[in-house]
Scaffold this active site. Structure first.
Site, mmCIF file in Angstrom:
data_model
loop_
_atom_site.group_PDB
_atom_site.id
_atom_site.type_symbol
_atom_site.label_atom_id
_atom_site.label_comp_id
_atom_site.label_asym_id
_atom_site.label_seq_id
_atom_site.Cartn_x
_atom_site.Cartn_y
_atom_site.Cartn_z
ATOM 1 N N GLU A 482 0.801 -1.224 0.000
ATOM 2 C CA GLU A 482 0.000 0.000 0.000
ATOM 3 C C GLU A 482 0.834 1.274 0.000
ATOM 4 O OE1 GLU A 482 -2.545 -0.648 3.374
ATOM 5 O OE2 GLU A 482 -3.861 -1.997 2.267
ATOM 6 N N GLU A 548 -6.641 -6.942 -2.068
ATOM 7 C CA GLU A 548 -7.071 -7.343 -0.728
ATOM 8 C C GLU A 548 -8.577 -7.144 -0.598
ATOM 9 O OE1 GLU A 548 -5.064 -5.345 2.436
ATOM 10 O OE2 GLU A 548 -3.053 -5.740 1.651
#
Length: 877
Positions: A482, A548
């Site tokens: 991320e 995710e």
């Protein structure tokens, strides 16, 4: 259970030692001792003398961590049980010296004339001083969790052959405050190491931050030239199909050669494959280390490696050696798969599309943290976990950036079972400054430049690439979780390290990058992470390659009772306005609330009832997730990766099997929804669809739809032939009117099956649908079914179980099958099932295969218990 696991572990260790010995390489993994630095007056020069007495030193676990050694010596309680972790001192409070330890190992070794002896460490956390026989081995700092180090110890060996190795291991320079934030206060990321050890939303802090000689230690013997870091690249042009005669593939092989002598050395670098010898002459200057490339080799009719579900996982063995004057100076044995990874941009979905050997693959993946939070790794545990992922019909695992470059044993299992891998480098948006975070000690600008030593990160990345690049399963490198690495590290990875050491794989700058999946919805580009209405997966479009997305994952009652003290074996009650529940142990183990998802089945009466109903939700959640994404294959999506498929400690969220390797219904719901060729029911549009993940058209598939009421009465909806194109999804028919009529009052069961031309089941999917009010009223009042069972051993490791449901009775619904120890009644783990949580319709039978590696050495029984089927145990014939 533990005795069986340990027996198998010891067997594998002995086997690996025998193999390594034959290659002049062996592991130092027994008879280590340790002592805290605070209780040690002597220095390394003294401690490493073989005659120094190790009075009151503890037996040490190597590979392992300080905390593992303390646990194995019963100095601390099991941190995975209850609230025990709070009884162990945290390094942030004690300061670093408390977990700074000396480790010693005595071994016998000498060097014959012309031999070189090497000491090799595959990982120490975080820094170390190494001594051998009274002398300092590392003359430069030994720092960084992920760096391999090797030392030529030939001149340091005692002539008597009696040697002592002493290693002083220091914890990370910055251990982080475990204040409840993701990665604690974030300062754990100042080093090049694990970030989760300061705590995350799925784990409590690891008290020693995994300090120790955590990975393998080897002794290796060579002659004058040391061969290291071999590299194999396989080029597979064109579009291939499994099982066909193949056009040639190209092998490009190279290696580093290190001359240990003060004079030049000439020799031949060579290997043999398919009866041919590929070689090149080499001359090395005095003390020179040089990378040498062999001539390209055209491999005729190669046996290709394919991801699971698409073809065989063929692997080749290659022995690469350097020969000087007809004597092998050094050799490396390699196992590799012939395959090529390709990527392209899908302009329709606006996301990356992955292909293997020219064939596009719809990615069905799982996010992986680490096998064990305390780094207790083993080949057999890796094998079991990757096998579970194969059994879920997944084809990819992503290794999350807050952990580590996974071990070679992990990749060997992925090569074996056909799981592609995304390997993150060691960054996270939480610790490395992507967001404003009041839990962090330092501001975003400061955290953005973590780690403190960029050169160490770059060196560690280069070394990890060299260690892992030969595995067929490794498909993608990723800059971080991320967040991209800082600019200089990112530039080094993209522009120099990967082009130099591994230029055949896709590099993503970070895990939810627009380069991977165009983030048209804004936000972080991933999630959500909790219980969802199944209709969401089918009807609401999300990111076209979601890195995710996940849900719940609580185990059944047997699983829960392994780590929840009896007083805490309760129904978790949510504290309003928080993510916690009333019971402190459930909260401590990071339970995610199921919301009102269980209420349609009736409010749970106790924890056992709660856990049983949780499995119904688990199964539907993960089947629905994968079916929903698959229903929009190549239209909305090119892939999806579940957050997450395993837990490295006793967490109460996101897992298909628990820490003890006991599967729950998540695994089998996901297995069903991920079938390579799969017929499924769309709960939004009430359509029946077929998805084909294979490379070939499926001809003459018989679609058979059957409805069952709560009494077991059946109604054939249709039985019709169909076909479906390769790698596609097809809508077949609407059954809305049948659902409305048959399921309105009590709900219904729906059997959706595909049969091939031999009338064998290709897909067997069984749904339970609610009544018109959304309640499973029929299930709540369902009569008992009669289920008979027969079992027989069909091999040294396998059992065939046949379940038959009596006619004139209801469906034998949602039966959990377990293999148990006949004496203790405990489940035998890991056991692998061809299916589980199965339902059998009246008058029908279902065959299931159970696999347990130690079956021939175990007195085992089978236990079966269903929603409306009383528990029964079954002897084996």
């Amino acid at each position: 259970m533990r005795r069986n696991f340990l027996y198998f572990s010891c067997f594998l260790c002995l086997l690996s030692i025998q193999v390594l010995s034959a290659q002049e390489r062996y592991e130092l993994n027994t008879d280590w001792f340790c002592n805290p630095i605070s209780d040690t007056k002597e220095n390394g020069n003294t401690i490493s003398q073989p005659d120094f007495k190790l009075k009151r030193w503890m037996p040490a676990t190597v590979p392992g961590t300080v905390l593992t050694t303390l646990l194995n010596n019963e100095k601390v309680p099991d941190p995975f049980y209850g609230m025990n972790n709070n009884k162990i001192k945290d390094i942030y409070d004690t300061e670093r010296e408390y977990y700074t330890y000396w480790f010693t190992k005595d071994f016998e070794e000498t060097a014959a004339p012309g031999e070189q002896v090497w000491l090799k460490f595959r990982g120490i956390n975080y820094s170390a001083d190494v001594y051998l026989n009274g002398k300092k081995v590392n003359q430069t700092p030994f720092k960084g969790m992920y760096l391999r180090r090797e030392f030529n110890i030939t001149s340091l060996l005692n002539k008597s052959g009696k040697n002592r190795l002493a290693v002083l291991v220091h914890p990370a320079d910055e251990v982080g405050n475990p204040n409840g934030g993701q990665g604690g206060d974030g300062t754990i990321a100042k080093g090049v190491a694990l970030q989760y050890t300061a705590g995350w939303d799925w784990i409590q802090p690891v008290r020693d931050r995994n300090t120790g000689i955590w990975d393998k230690v080897f002794i290796e013997k060579t002659k004058s030239v040391n061969l290291k870091n071999p590299h194999i690249v396989t080029l597979v042009p064109g579009k291939r199909l499994p099982g066909e005669t193949q056009e040639p593939a190209t092998l490009q092989v190279s290696a580093e050669l290190q001359n240990t002598q003060n004079t030049p050395v000439s020799g031949t670098l060579q290997y043999q494959l398919n009866g041919k010898t590929i070689k090149t002459p080499v001359t090395l200057s005095a003390k020179e280390t040089k990378e040498i490339a062999l001539p390209d080799f055209s491999l005729e009719n190669p046996k290709l490696w394919w991801p699971s579900g698409y073809g065989a996982q063929n692997l080749y063995d290659l022995n690469l050696e350097f020969v000087v004057a007809d004597q092998v100076s050094d050799s490396e044995h390699l196992q590799f798969g012939v395959r090529e990874i390709q990527t392209s941009w899908n302009a329709h979905t606006r996301s990356k599309e992955i292909a293997v050997n020219g064939q596009k693959i719809f990615i069905k993946g799982g996010n992986w943290i680490i096998s064990d939070a305390m780094l207790r790794f083993s080949e057999e545990r890796y094998d079991a976990e990757i096998r579970f992922h194969r059994d879920m019909n997944l084809n990819l695992i992503r290794i999350w950036g807050g952990a580590l470059p996974e071990r070679p044993e992990f990749y060997e299992a992925c090569d074996k079972y056909g799981l592609l891998v995304i390997q993150d480098f060691w960054m996270s948006g939480d610790c490395n400054g992507r967001w404003v975070d009041p839990m962090k000690k330092e501001d975003q600008w400061t955290r953005r430049q973590y780690p403190d030593d960029h050169n160490l990160f770059i060196e560690s990345a280069a070394d990890a690439i060299k260690m892992l690049r030969n595995y067929a399963s490794l498909a993608i490198w990723c800059g971080g979780n991320e967040i991209t690495p800082p600019a200089d590290i990112l530039s080094a990875l993209k522009d120099s390290i990967l082009p130099k050491y591994d230029n055949t794989r896709w590099f993503i700058d970070y895990s939810n990058s627009d380069e991977m999946s165009y983030n048209f919805k804004g936000g972080n580009g991933d999630g959500p992470y909790g219980i969802q209405n199944i209709n969401t997966f089918w009807g609401e479009r999300t990111w076209p390659f979601n890195s995710e997305v996940g849900s719940v994952g609580t185990g059944d009652a047997v699983s829960l009772k392994r780590f929840l003290p009896e007083d805490h074996q309760v129904i978790p009650q949510e504290l309003e306005g928080t993510e916690k529940v009333e019971d402190e142990v459930w909260s401590y183990h990071k339970y995610i609330d199921y919301g009102d998802a269980m209420e349609p089945y009736g409010s749970p009466k106790d924890m056992d009832d709660f856990a049983t109903k949780a499995q119904l939700v688990n199964y539907n959640q993960y089947r629905g997730l994968m079916e929903g994404f698959s229903s929009h294959m190549w239209d909305w999506y090119t892939g999806v990766i579940i957050w997450k498929t395993q837990n490295p400690w006793t967490a109460l969220r996101g897992q298909m099997y628990d820490y003890y390797l006991d599967p729950n219904a998540c695994l089998y719901g996901l297995r069903s929804g991920s079938e390579p060729v799969h017929a499924m029911y769309d709960p939004v549009e009430q359509n029946i669809m077929i998805v084909n993940n294979s490379f070939v058209q499926q001809h003459d598939l018989m679609l058979r739809l059957t409805a069952y009421d709560m009494e077991g009465n059946s109604k054939m909806i249709t039985q019709v032939f169909n076909y479906i194109e390769p790698s596609s999804v097809r809508q077949i028919m609407s059954i809305a009117r049948y659902i409305k009529v048959l399921g309105a009052e009590e709900g219904m069961f729906l059997s959706v099956q595909l049969l091939d031309v031999d009338q064998e089941l290709v897909s067997d999917n069984f749904y339970w649908l609610p009544d018109a009010s959304g309640t499973y009223s029929g299930l709540q009042s369902m009569d008992k079914a009669q289920l008979s069972a027969k079992a027989k051993k069909i091999s040294a490791t396998e059992i065939e179980l046949t379940l038959t449901a009596a006619e004139e009775f209801p469906v034998a619904f949602f039966n959990r099958i377990s293999l148990i120890d006949a004496k203790t009644g405990e489940r035998l783990l890991p056991t692998f099932f061809s299916d589980n949580y199965v339902s059998v319709t009246p008058g029908d039978e279902k065959k299931i295969t159970l696999s347990f590696d130690q079956l021939k050495n175990t007195d085992a029984k089978i236990e079966i218990e269903g929603w409306n089927v009383p528990k029964q145990t079954l002897d084996l014939n």
